[in-house]
Write a protein that holds these residues in place. Structure first.
Motif, short mmCIF file in Angstrom:
data_model
loop_
_atom_site.label_atom_id
_atom_site.label_comp_id
_atom_site.label_asym_id
_atom_site.label_seq_id
_atom_site.Cartn_x
_atom_site.Cartn_y
_atom_site.Cartn_z
N LEU A 1 0.88 -0.52 0.11
CA LEU A 1 0.12 -0.03 -0.02
C LEU A 1 0.98 1.65 -0.32
O LEU A 1 1.41 1.63 0.68
CB LEU A 1 -0.61 0.14 1.27
CG LEU A 1 -1.57 -1.45 1.81
CD1 LEU A 1 -2.59 -0.41 2.59
CD2 LEU A 1 -2.55 -1.38 0.35
N THR A 2 0.53 2.50 -0.93
CA THR A 2 1.26 3.34 -0.79
C THR A 2 -0.07 4.78 -1.25
O THR A 2 -0.56 4.14 -2.24
CB THR A 2 2.17 3.60 -1.41
OG1 THR A 2 3.17 4.99 -1.57
CG2 THR A 2 2.55 3.14 -3.21
N VAL B 1 3.34 -7.79 -10.73
CA VAL B 1 2.69 -7.22 -9.64
C VAL B 1 1.45 -6.89 -10.53
O VAL B 1 1.40 -6.48 -11.93
CB VAL B 1 3.51 -6.02 -9.43
CG1 VAL B 1 4.21 -5.12 -10.09
CG2 VAL B 1 3.31 -5.66 -8.18
N VAL B 2 0.30 -6.45 -9.75
CA VAL B 2 -0.30 -5.61 -10.26
C VAL B 2 -1.53 -5.09 -9.18
O VAL B 2 -0.77 -4.48 -8.19
CB VAL B 2 -2.25 -6.86 -9.08
CG1 VAL B 2 -3.28 -5.83 -10.17
CG2 VAL B 2 -1.79 -7.86 -10.37
N VAL B 3 -1.28 -3.05 -9.93
CA VAL B 3 -1.26 -1.83 -10.27
C VAL B 3 -2.99 -1.46 -10.18
O VAL B 3 -2.49 -1.94 -11.29
CB VAL B 3 -0.27 -1.17 -10.74
CG1 VAL B 3 -0.38 0.15 -10.38
CG2 VAL B 3 1.12 -1.80 -10.89
N VAL C 1 0.19 -7.69 -5.22
CA VAL C 1 -0.64 -6.04 -5.03
C VAL C 1 -0.35 -4.79 -4.85
O VAL C 1 -0.21 -5.05 -3.57
CB VAL C 1 -2.62 -6.40 -5.13
CG1 VAL C 1 -3.19 -4.98 -5.32
CG2 VAL C 1 -3.04 -7.87 -5.76
N LEU C 2 -0.01 -4.15 -5.52
CA LEU C 2 0.36 -2.33 -5.14
C LEU C 2 -0.84 -1.95 -5.53
O LEU C 2 -1.38 -1.34 -6.49
CB LEU C 2 1.98 -1.74 -5.93
CG LEU C 2 1.80 -0.67 -5.60
CD1 LEU C 2 2.20 -0.57 -4.28
CD2 LEU C 2 2.98 -0.68 -6.90
N VAL C 3 -1.04 -1.23 -4.17
CA VAL C 3 -2.75 0.06 -4.31
C VAL C 3 -1.83 1.06 -3.66
O VAL C 3 -0.96 1.52 -3.11
CB VAL C 3 -3.16 -0.38 -3.31
CG1 VAL C 3 -4.43 0.34 -3.40
CG2 VAL C 3 -4.41 -1.62 -2.89
N ILE C 4 -2.71 2.20 -5.03
CA ILE C 4 -1.80 3.37 -4.53
C ILE C 4 -2.71 4.76 -4.84
O ILE C 4 -4.20 4.25 -5.26
CB ILE C 4 -0.57 3.41 -6.33
CG1 ILE C 4 0.24 2.89 -6.86
CG2 ILE C 4 -0.40 5.33 -6.12
CD1 ILE C 4 0.95 2.88 -8.49
N GLY C 5 -2.96 4.66 -3.39
CA GLY C 5 -4.04 5.56 -3.31
C GLY C 5 -4.32 6.62 -2.65
O GLY C 5 -3.72 7.58 -2.26
N GLU D 1 4.11 -2.78 3.47
CA GLU D 1 4.18 -4.13 2.82
C GLU D 1 3.45 -4.66 3.97
O GLU D 1 3.79 -4.93 4.78
CB GLU D 1 5.29 -4.99 2.62
CG GLU D 1 5.55 -6.18 2.18
CD GLU D 1 6.83 -7.24 2.22
OE1 GLU D 1 7.97 -7.11 1.98
OE2 GLU D 1 6.60 -8.00 1.27
N LEU D 2 2.28 -5.69 3.16
CA LEU D 2 1.66 -6.11 3.87
C LEU D 2 1.37 -8.00 3.61
O LEU D 2 1.17 -8.32 2.51
CB LEU D 2 0.52 -5.86 4.17
CG LEU D 2 -0.28 -4.34 5.04
CD1 LEU D 2 -1.55 -3.87 5.08
CD2 LEU D 2 0.61 -3.67 6.17
N GLU D 3 2.34 -8.55 4.46
CA GLU D 3 2.51 -10.25 4.47
C GLU D 3 1.45 -11.33 5.32
O GLU D 3 1.46 -11.01 6.06
CB GLU D 3 3.58 -10.46 4.27
CG GLU D 3 3.41 -11.94 3.52
CD GLU D 3 5.49 -12.24 4.24
OE1 GLU D 3 5.85 -11.45 4.28
OE2 GLU D 3 5.81 -13.32 3.73
N PRO D 4 0.24 -11.26 4.05
CA PRO D 4 -0.53 -12.32 5.18
C PRO D 4 0.08 -13.28 5.61
O PRO D 4 1.49 -14.39 4.14
CB PRO D 4 -1.44 -12.69 3.66
CG PRO D 4 -1.16 -11.64 3.17
CD PRO D 4 -0.26 -11.43 2.39
N THR D 5 0.19 -13.79 6.80
CA THR D 5 0.44 -14.98 6.98
C THR D 5 -0.77 -16.28 7.66
O THR D 5 -1.85 -16.06 7.06
CB THR D 5 1.47 -14.62 8.40
OG1 THR D 5 0.05 -13.75 9.39
CG2 THR D 5 2.29 -14.31 8.43
#
Ligand code: F6P
Length: 416
Positions: free
Chosen positions: A218-219, A261-263, A351-355, A387-391
């Motif tokens: 996320l950015t 990467v999906v933007v 996924v990179l979310v530019i928000g 960076e959010l990494e699901p565990t």
């Protein structure tokens, strides 16, 4: 409750290592994020707490009368707590246990229905031995049940435990009421008597789940001209520093995320301009547009405080629910982000979310399982990538601050 006055109990069903806890927590996270008071009651935790974590597989053998009685006691203790939670203001509960016999399910259902609850069984069936094996090795052999036990020994014991449950297992039948069967991690879904808006949403959500690990980045957009002026909303272009950030971001994304990467951006200029330097295909979502400040759009917080003190104070009093006149609240933003969450869950690539600030706060609250009313206060500075990494059952977070420094990185000219 969204579409019914009846409170809901989801009752998980399935053999060990079928992802029940994963599914239960996901449902809880999604529903809490939407504003329903939701809680998971995991019978395994009650067992560990009350009976200790080390139990030989024979404890789970249905022919072991003492084991059966002890397991029934902890299951009922968890059920009692769940019913108290719903009686005392909870909206939705998830009862996370194997519930692998008709008899046990009939008992759980009767107790719930006595309290006027609607019961929905969520059965996870996995016929793919590779998936089960992966889950045993990744999660179960490392669970608190096997602390200090060598992996192979833990795996052997756990397989025996599964065999005991298998010997008594009865699939949920059509005479048992509402159910969803999730087969092979969502490859197939079987629904029975699933009615109403909320249940349809949950099923739709479940359709998109997968267990492939991948990060979500996320950015916020690079600094915009409005950021420099301290003005909210609008559709201004990037500032000089913002364009610099777009270039830095492109380099970091190439290095750390890679080309696959999906933007996603919003439909506003500042996010689209930030994405341009990446040189990758992007999808512009209207649902990702910044919170609509309505009549306050393009104002500074000082102008709002001076010109509309009542609005300013109302927002200060309840920032989560406050709706700008002819605009939106954080609560509204969460509602419109639902399709983004579904796609985020479905997507298997990073996924990179530019928000924008408010929208990313809402996405962050979902990813990190934070109470939604805390989301207006999450720190999402400009020129920072999260960076959010699901565990297995949660999400790890890393923050990377990047140059150049914007005028107001931490949002000191923060709103009420
Ligand atoms: O200031 C940048 C911004 O993205 C505004 O467009 C938006 O109104 C605001 O942040 C949201 O933050 P807050 O809810 O703290 O006012």
């Amino acid at each position: 409750m969204a579409d019914s006055t009846r409170k809901l109990a989801f009752v998980m069903v399935g053999l060990p290592a079928r992802g029940k806890t994963f599914i239960a927590r996901k449902i809880a996270r999604y529903l809490s994020w939407l504003g329903h008071r939701t809680m998971v009651f995991n019978v395994g935790s009650y067992r560990r707490e009350r009976l200790g974590s080390r139990q030989h597989h024979s404890f789970f053998d249905p022919r072991n009368d003492a084991g059966q009685a002890a397991r029934r006691d902890v299951a009922l203790a968890a059920l009692d707590d769940m019913l108290s939670f719903l009686r005392e203001g909870g909206d939705i509960a998830i009862y996370d246990a194997t519930n692998n016999t008709r008899e046990r399910r009939a008992l759980v259902r009767a107790r719930c229905e006595d309290e006027g609850l609607e019961v929905v069984f969520v059965e996870s069936i996995c016929n793919d031995p590779a998936l089960v094996e992966e889950n045993i090795r990744a999660n179960k052999a490392r669970s608190p049940d096997y602390e200090g036990v060598p992996e192979e020994e833990a795996v052997r014991d756990f397989r025996m435990r599964i065999a005991h449950y298998e010997s008594a297992y009865e699939e949920v039948g059509e005479d048992e009421g509402h159910f969803v069967k999730i087969i092979d991690v969502g490859r197939t879904l079987v629904l029975h008597r699933i009615e109403g808006y909320l249940l349809a949403r949950v099923v739709h959500y479940l359709l998109n789940l997968h267990v492939q690990p991948r990060s979500v980045w996320l950015t916020r957009h690079g600094e915009s001209e409005f950021n420099v002026l301290g003005r909210i909303g609008g559709d201004s272009p990037l500032s000089e520093a913002g364009r610099g950030y777009a270039r830095t971001l492109a380099g970091v994304a190439r290095e750390r995320i890679g080309p696959d990467v999906v933007v996603w951006t919003s439909t506003l200029r500042r996010t689209i301009e930030t994405a341009e330097a990446l040189g990758l295909p992007t999808r512009a979502w209207r649902a990702l547009d910044e919170i609509d400040a309505g009549v306050c759009d393009a104002m500074t917080y000082e102008e709002i405080a001076d010109g509309m003190p009542q609005e300013y104070e109302a927002r200060q009093a309840d920032k989560f629910r406050y709706r700008y006149p002819r605009g939106e609240s954080y609560q509204d933003v969460i509602q419109r982000l639902e399709p983004v969450i579904f796609e985020l869950e479905r997507e298997r690539r990073p996924v990179l979310v530019i928000g924008h600030q408010a929208v990313l706060r809402a996405l962050y609250a979902y990813m990190m399982d934070r109470p939604p009313n805390e989301c207006p206060y999450v720190s999402i500075p400009l020129h920072t990538i999260l960076e959010l990494e699901p565990t297995a059952y949660g999400c790890d977070e890393r923050r990377i601050d990047l140059p150049p420094t914007p005028v107001d990185p931490e949002g000191f000219r923060q709103g009420p």
